[in-house]
Design an enzyme around this catalytic site. Structure first.
Site, PDB file in Angstrom:
ATOM      1  N   TYR A  65       8.387  11.109   0.616  1.00  0.00           N
ATOM      2  CA  TYR A  65       8.171   9.801  -0.029  1.00  0.00           C
ATOM      3  C   TYR A  65       9.471   8.989   0.015  1.00  0.00           C
ATOM      4  CZ  TYR A  65       6.919   6.431  -3.733  1.00  0.00           C
ATOM      5  OH  TYR A  65       6.669   5.280  -4.451  1.00  0.00           O
ATOM      6  N   ALA A 109       0.842  -1.203   0.000  1.00  0.00           N
ATOM      7  CA  ALA A 109       0.000   0.000   0.000  1.00  0.00           C
ATOM      8  C   ALA A 109       0.871   1.245   0.000  1.00  0.00           C
ATOM      9  CB  ALA A 109      -0.904  -0.002   1.226  1.00  0.00           C
TER      10      ALA A 109
HETATM   11  P1  NAD Z   1      -1.862   2.557  -6.769  1.00  0.00           P
HETATM   12  O1  NAD Z   1      -2.146   3.965  -6.405  1.00  0.00           O
HETATM   13  O2  NAD Z   1      -2.449   1.994  -8.017  1.00  0.00           O
HETATM   14  O3  NAD Z   1      -2.241   1.563  -5.555  1.00  0.00           O
HETATM   15  C1  NAD Z   1      -1.998   1.896  -4.240  1.00  0.00           C
HETATM   16  C2  NAD Z   1      -2.787   0.978  -3.330  1.00  0.00           C
HETATM   17  O4  NAD Z   1      -2.477   1.324  -1.966  1.00  0.00           O
HETATM   18  C3  NAD Z   1      -4.300   1.108  -3.459  1.00  0.00           C
HETATM   19  O5  NAD Z   1      -4.872  -0.190  -3.412  1.00  0.00           O
HETATM   20  C4  NAD Z   1      -4.725   1.893  -2.197  1.00  0.00           C
HETATM   21  O6  NAD Z   1      -6.028   1.570  -1.739  1.00  0.00           O
HETATM   22  C5  NAD Z   1      -3.668   1.417  -1.208  1.00  0.00           C
HETATM   23  N1  NAD Z   1      -3.478   2.305  -0.061  1.00  0.00           N
HETATM   24  C6  NAD Z   1      -2.973   3.562  -0.029  1.00  0.00           C
HETATM   25  N2  NAD Z   1      -2.973   4.051   1.234  1.00  0.00           N
HETATM   26  C7  NAD Z   1      -3.469   3.059   2.029  1.00  0.00           C
HETATM   27  C8  NAD Z   1      -3.721   2.920   3.414  1.00  0.00           C
HETATM   28  N3  NAD Z   1      -3.474   3.926   4.275  1.00  0.00           N
HETATM   29  N4  NAD Z   1      -4.229   1.760   3.880  1.00  0.00           N
HETATM   30  C9  NAD Z   1      -4.506   0.739   3.018  1.00  0.00           C
HETATM   31  N5  NAD Z   1      -4.295   0.801   1.700  1.00  0.00           N
HETATM   32  C10 NAD Z   1      -3.788   1.944   1.212  1.00  0.00           C
HETATM   33  O7  NAD Z   1      -0.264   2.498  -6.818  1.00  0.00           O
HETATM   34  P2  NAD Z   1       0.804   1.398  -7.269  1.00  0.00           P
HETATM   35  O8  NAD Z   1       1.638   2.002  -8.320  1.00  0.00           O
HETATM   36  O9  NAD Z   1       0.167   0.089  -7.498  1.00  0.00           O
HETATM   37  O10 NAD Z   1       1.699   1.386  -5.937  1.00  0.00           O
HETATM   38  C11 NAD Z   1       1.914   0.247  -5.136  1.00  0.00           C
HETATM   39  C12 NAD Z   1       3.215   0.463  -4.371  1.00  0.00           C
HETATM   40  O11 NAD Z   1       4.303   0.546  -5.293  1.00  0.00           O
HETATM   41  C13 NAD Z   1       3.237   1.760  -3.561  1.00  0.00           C
HETATM   42  O12 NAD Z   1       3.819   1.531  -2.305  1.00  0.00           O
HETATM   43  C14 NAD Z   1       4.146   2.667  -4.398  1.00  0.00           C
HETATM   44  O13 NAD Z   1       4.803   3.630  -3.602  1.00  0.00           O
HETATM   45  C15 NAD Z   1       5.105   1.655  -4.991  1.00  0.00           C
HETATM   46  N6  NAD Z   1       5.768   2.136  -6.198  1.00  0.00           N
HETATM   47  C16 NAD Z   1       5.052   2.436  -7.319  1.00  0.00           C
HETATM   48  C17 NAD Z   1       5.726   2.906  -8.441  1.00  0.00           C
HETATM   49  C18 NAD Z   1       5.009   3.257  -9.711  1.00  0.00           C
HETATM   50  O14 NAD Z   1       5.652   3.800 -10.625  1.00  0.00           O
HETATM   51  N7  NAD Z   1       3.729   2.971  -9.856  1.00  0.00           N
HETATM   52  C19 NAD Z   1       7.128   3.071  -8.410  1.00  0.00           C
HETATM   53  C20 NAD Z   1       7.806   2.742  -7.250  1.00  0.00           C
HETATM   54  C21 NAD Z   1       7.123   2.270  -6.143  1.00  0.00           C
END
Ligand code: NAD
Length: 247
Positions: free
Chosen positions: A155, A91
């Site tokens: 972040y 998350a």
């Molecule tokens: P996304 O926004 O599609 O999904 C994020 C998920 O986290 C959602 O299901 C949301 O409901 C959940 N969430 C957020 N805050 C929450 C809370 N307080 N309690 C419970 N659930 C919560 O994003 P994503 O790209 O799938 O990201 C997933 C992870 O990957 C994150 O930790 C993000 O930082 C990391 N990440 C993503 C990228 C990218 O480019 N997309 C790059 C590096 C790291």
């Protein structure tokens, strides 16, 4: 050919993006998957879609920053599915702001969602893993947790903190047959980067070795390997999945 000896996995933020992809690949191996998310609307829809593919998944609304909700949700997961021996803390949220404009509430929120929730979910899951005599923890951090980024100090700091936590847990519980690793994704095509997608594609074309945006499945494939029996000797590591953009 890889082998899996886990019956139940817990994936936070499993309603969309990377978390959902991880839930799907785990469930495709016959593992029951508990997905958490902040709100029910998207989660219910996602769970129905996965169930339609005959995947054994269940949704739980839970804000991972709230200790009571985490405790209650963990109990519900144990009751409905069994004790999870896999935890993926995925998350996450993102918000750009230069440090001079960042206030302490915004700082705390970022630290809570990534780092405090990592601690809460790890602590509660580890007890069950110790009893089950096996466990796999995976923390979804970011390449920004390794190198920082302008307007993303909160972040990046929260994602760096997850690395320190994962490496410490690895040293505490290795003797209990529990591994703890970090995946550091680069740019992955999800809602999180939707607003900046064109800019991201431009950066990838200039700097990455692999000239495409990452897919959630690129992260899920590594997560699946890390929970396999064959990965039982890998612990305390940070594995970057970014098409070589951070080289
Ligand atoms: P996304 O926004 O599609 O999904 C994020 C998920 O986290 C959602 O299901 C949301 O409901 C959940 N969430 C957020 N805050 C929450 C809370 N307080 N309690 C419970 N659930 C919560 O994003 P994503 O790209 O799938 O990201 C997933 C992870 O990957 C994150 O930790 C993000 O930082 C990391 N990440 C993503 C990228 C990218 O480019 N997309 C790059 C590096 C790291």
């Amino acid at each position: 050919m890889f082998h899996f000896d886990h019956k139940v996995a817990l994936v936070t933020g499993g309603s969309r993006g990377i978390g959902r992809s991880i839930a799907e690949v785990f469930a495709s191996q016959g593992i029951k998957v508990a997905c958490t998310a902040r709100s029910s609307s998207l989660l219910e829809n996602s769970i129905s879609e996965m169930k339609a593919k005959s995947l054994d998944v269940m949704g739980f609304v839970c804000d991972g920053t709230d200790e009571n909700q985490v405790k209650q949700t963990y109990q519900e997961i144990c009751t409905h599915l069994g004790v999870p021996t896999v935890l993926v803390h995925n998350a996450g949220i993102v918000e750009e702001k230069i440090i001079l404009r960042l206030n302490s509430e915004e700082w705390d929120k970022m630290i809570d969602v990534h780092l405090k929730a990592s601690f809460l979910w790890s602590k509660i899951s580890l007890r069950g893993m110790v009893q089950q005599k096996k466990g796999r923890l995976i923390f979804i951090s970011s390449i920004l947790g390794l190198k920082g980024a302008p307007a993303l100090s909160h972040y990046a700091a929260s994602k760096s903190g997850m690395i320190g936590l994962a490496k410490s847990i690895a040293q505490e519980v290795g003797k209990k047959n529990i591994t703890s690793n970090v995946i550091a994704p680069g740019y992955i095509d999800t809602q999180m980067i939707l607003d900046k997608r064109d800019e991201v594609i431009e950066i990838i074309n200039k700097k990455a070795c692999i000239k495409r945006i990452g897919e959630p499945r690129d992260i899920a494939n590594l997560a699946l390997y890390l929970i396999s029996t064959e990965a039982s000797y890998i612990t305390g590591q940070v594995i970057t999945v970014d098409g070589g953009i951070s080289l």
